[in-house]
Scaffold this active site. Structure first.
Site, PDB file in Angstrom:
ATOM      1  N   ASP A   1      38.552 -40.189 -19.339  1.00 31.07           N
ATOM      2  CA  ASP A   1      37.939 -39.368 -18.291  1.00 31.07           C
ATOM      3  C   ASP A   1      36.539 -38.960 -18.733  1.00 31.07           C
ATOM      4  OD1 ASP A   1      40.175 -39.605 -16.667  1.00 31.07           O
ATOM      5  OD2 ASP A   1      41.157 -37.877 -17.556  1.00 31.07           O
TER       6      ASP A   1
ATOM      7  N   LYS B   1      43.286 -45.735 -19.755  1.00 36.20           N
ATOM      8  CA  LYS B   1      43.362 -45.391 -18.332  1.00 36.20           C
ATOM      9  C   LYS B   1      41.962 -45.187 -17.767  1.00 36.20           C
ATOM     10  CE  LYS B   1      44.785 -41.256 -16.595  1.00 36.20           C
ATOM     11  NZ  LYS B   1      44.015 -40.887 -15.406  1.00 36.20           N
TER      12      LYS B   1
ATOM     13  N   LYS C   1      45.166 -43.575  -7.828  1.00 34.39           N
ATOM     14  CA  LYS C   1      46.118 -42.859  -6.953  1.00 34.39           C
ATOM     15  C   LYS C   1      45.843 -43.167  -5.480  1.00 34.39           C
ATOM     16  CE  LYS C   1      46.640 -38.990 -10.191  1.00 34.39           C
ATOM     17  NZ  LYS C   1      45.620 -39.355 -11.193  1.00 34.39           N
TER      18      LYS C   1
ATOM     19  N   HIS D   1      45.907 -43.635  -1.674  1.00 35.26           N
ATOM     20  CA  HIS D   1      46.626 -42.890  -0.635  1.00 35.26           C
ATOM     21  C   HIS D   1      45.815 -43.015   0.656  1.00 35.26           C
ATOM     22  CE1 HIS D   1      48.434 -38.746   0.730  1.00 35.26           C
ATOM     23  NE2 HIS D   1      48.809 -39.759   1.488  1.00 35.26           N
ATOM     24  N   ASP D   2      46.279 -43.878   1.564  1.00 35.85           N
ATOM     25  CA  ASP D   2      45.548 -44.103   2.816  1.00 35.85           C
ATOM     26  C   ASP D   2      46.517 -44.807   3.773  1.00 35.85           C
ATOM     27  OD1 ASP D   2      43.445 -44.654   4.711  1.00 35.85           O
ATOM     28  OD2 ASP D   2      42.013 -44.607   3.068  1.00 35.85           O
TER      29      ASP D   2
ATOM     30  N   PRO E   1      48.574 -47.889   5.341  1.00 37.65           N
ATOM     31  CA  PRO E   1      49.108 -49.029   4.570  1.00 37.65           C
ATOM     32  C   PRO E   1      48.124 -50.190   4.429  1.00 37.65           C
ATOM     33  CG  PRO E   1      50.796 -48.168   6.024  1.00 37.65           C
ATOM     34  CD  PRO E   1      49.540 -47.412   6.353  1.00 37.65           C
TER      35      PRO E   1
ATOM     36  N   THR F   1      51.007 -32.922 -12.528  1.00 39.39           N
ATOM     37  CA  THR F   1      51.402 -32.032 -13.637  1.00 39.39           C
ATOM     38  C   THR F   1      50.558 -30.763 -13.670  1.00 39.39           C
ATOM     39  OG1 THR F   1      50.063 -33.515 -14.981  1.00 39.39           O
ATOM     40  CG2 THR F   1      52.438 -33.689 -15.227  1.00 39.39           C
TER      41      THR F   1
ATOM     42  N   ARG G   1      42.129 -35.286 -22.738  1.00 40.58           N
ATOM     43  CA  ARG G   1      41.286 -34.349 -23.479  1.00 40.58           C
ATOM     44  C   ARG G   1      41.678 -34.075 -24.927  1.00 40.58           C
ATOM     45  NH1 ARG G   1      41.223 -30.493 -18.361  1.00 40.58           N
ATOM     46  NH2 ARG G   1      43.204 -31.626 -18.161  1.00 40.58           N
TER      47      ARG G   1
HETATM   48  O1  C5P Z   1      43.074 -34.552 -20.261  1.00 40.23           O
HETATM   49  P1  C5P Z   1      44.519 -34.688 -19.867  1.00 40.23           P
HETATM   50  O2  C5P Z   1      45.401 -35.117 -21.038  1.00 40.23           O
HETATM   51  O3  C5P Z   1      45.045 -33.499 -19.122  1.00 40.23           O
HETATM   52  O4  C5P Z   1      44.498 -35.940 -18.866  1.00 40.23           O
HETATM   53  C1  C5P Z   1      45.612 -36.312 -18.109  1.00 40.23           C
HETATM   54  C2  C5P Z   1      45.235 -37.500 -17.281  1.00 40.23           C
HETATM   55  O5  C5P Z   1      46.367 -37.889 -16.534  1.00 40.23           O
HETATM   56  C3  C5P Z   1      44.114 -37.241 -16.284  1.00 40.23           C
HETATM   57  O6  C5P Z   1      43.329 -38.424 -16.223  1.00 40.23           O
HETATM   58  C4  C5P Z   1      44.825 -37.015 -14.970  1.00 40.23           C
HETATM   59  O7  C5P Z   1      44.081 -37.486 -13.880  1.00 40.23           O
HETATM   60  C5  C5P Z   1      46.075 -37.862 -15.130  1.00 40.23           C
HETATM   61  N1  C5P Z   1      47.244 -37.442 -14.362  1.00 40.23           N
HETATM   62  C6  C5P Z   1      47.802 -36.163 -14.452  1.00 40.23           C
HETATM   63  N2  C5P Z   1      48.890 -35.840 -13.689  1.00 40.23           N
HETATM   64  C7  C5P Z   1      49.435 -36.734 -12.874  1.00 40.23           C
HETATM   65  C8  C5P Z   1      48.885 -38.017 -12.768  1.00 40.23           C
HETATM   66  C9  C5P Z   1      47.778 -38.334 -13.550  1.00 40.23           C
HETATM   67  O8  C5P Z   1      47.337 -35.350 -15.255  1.00 40.23           O
HETATM   68  N3  C5P Z   1      50.532 -36.436 -12.202  1.00 40.23           N
END
Ligand code: C5P
Length: 251
Positions: free
Chosen positions: A15, A37, A66, A68-69, A71, A147, A230
């Site tokens: 990121d 990723k 992700k 989302h739109d 089909p 999350t 992070r």
């Molecule tokens: O920096 P961190 O460890 O929080 O990064 C988590 C990564 O996982 C981010 O790129 C975030 O977009 C992704 N992610 C998430 N929760 C989800 C799906 C993807 O945190 N449900």
């Protein structure tokens, strides 16, 4: 293509905004990480060049946009994501350091809130494109509940319903937190892939994540892929942070 359920792997979320940062992290983590990723921040900033660089280093790409739109639009986006590989091969600059490369996109995400019809259209488009360009079918992963959302009593039924939709549509697995992962594993069996973000080594800043777990808890929860951003990319020494996390995963 299915990954064995018993072997959890680390995926590092790149990121960041620039190719210089991508280059620095991928080179530093070369010995430890096989899959990176690319999410909306990096793809919006650098586009396919980020994917190209990661692939040229012999690494796998998890494209986390992700989708989302409607089909049709999502199906076309997935088709384009699969064909990034061909576009990359054509435009690959022979001066770039190249290693043996994985064939095609490894994994991508779809938002399960788009519904079964959307998910199904995407999965079919991914399978068709992979067949046409002769690469393994990329893993289609449905995002359930982020999350970063608070833990409440009704999250588990929501996540299980979304996982049910994902499986019905032919997705290979879901993204969920470690809190729901054991329930998903129990209900959907060993071959259903579970990708878990929201991982924080003990004592680290949780930032905007809410339903978090340590790497060791994530492994115990039945996760196949631990997505960590992070705690690694913002660490003073990303190599050392990765080494410690891998030790935690494998111990
Ligand atoms: O920096 P961190 O460890 O929080 O990064 C988590 C990564 O996982 C981010 O790129 C975030 O977009 C992704 N992610 C998430 N929760 C989800 C799906 C993807 O945190 N449900």
């Amino acid at each position: 293509m299915k990954e064995p359920a018993e072997k959890p792997q680390l995926i590092v979320a790149l990121d960041v905004n620039t190719l210089e940062e991508v280059r620095s992290l991928v080179v530093q983590l070369d010995d430890y990480v096989d899959c990176f990723k690319v999410g909306s921040q990096l793809f919006t900033s650098c586009g396919p060049a980020a994917v190209r660089f990661i692939e040229a280093r012999g690494k796998r790409v998890f494209l986390d946009l992700k989708f989302h739109d409607i089909p049709h639009t999502v199906a076309r986006a997935v088709d384009a994501a699969c064909r990034l590989h061909v576009a990359i091969e054509r435009s690959m600059n022979s001066c770039e350091p190249q290693k043996p490369r994985h064939k095609g996109l490894f994994m991508y995400t779809l938002h399960t809130s788009g519904g079964v019809e959307m998910l199904k259209a995407a999965v079919e488009a991914g399978a068709k494109a992979a067949l046409e360009i002769d690469v393994p079918k990329p893993l289609a992963i449905g995002v359930t509940v982020l999350t970063s959302e608070q833990k409440t009593d009704n999250i588990l039924p929501q996540v299980l319903q979304k996982a049910q939709d994902a499986r019905k549509a032919g997705c290979d697995g879901v993204v969920a937190s470690c809190h729901e992962a054991p329930f998903i594993r129990r209900e959907f069996g060993p071959d259903f892939i579970i990708v878990t973000p929201g991982i924080r080594p003990a004592g680290e800043d949780v930032q905007d994540q809410k339903r978090i777990a340590t790497p060791r808890d994530a492994v115990a929860s039945g996760s196949n892929f631990l997505v960590i951003g992070r705690p690694i990319i913002k660490a003073l020494d990303p190599r050392l942070a990765t080494k410690q996390i891998l030790h935690d995963i494998h111990s």
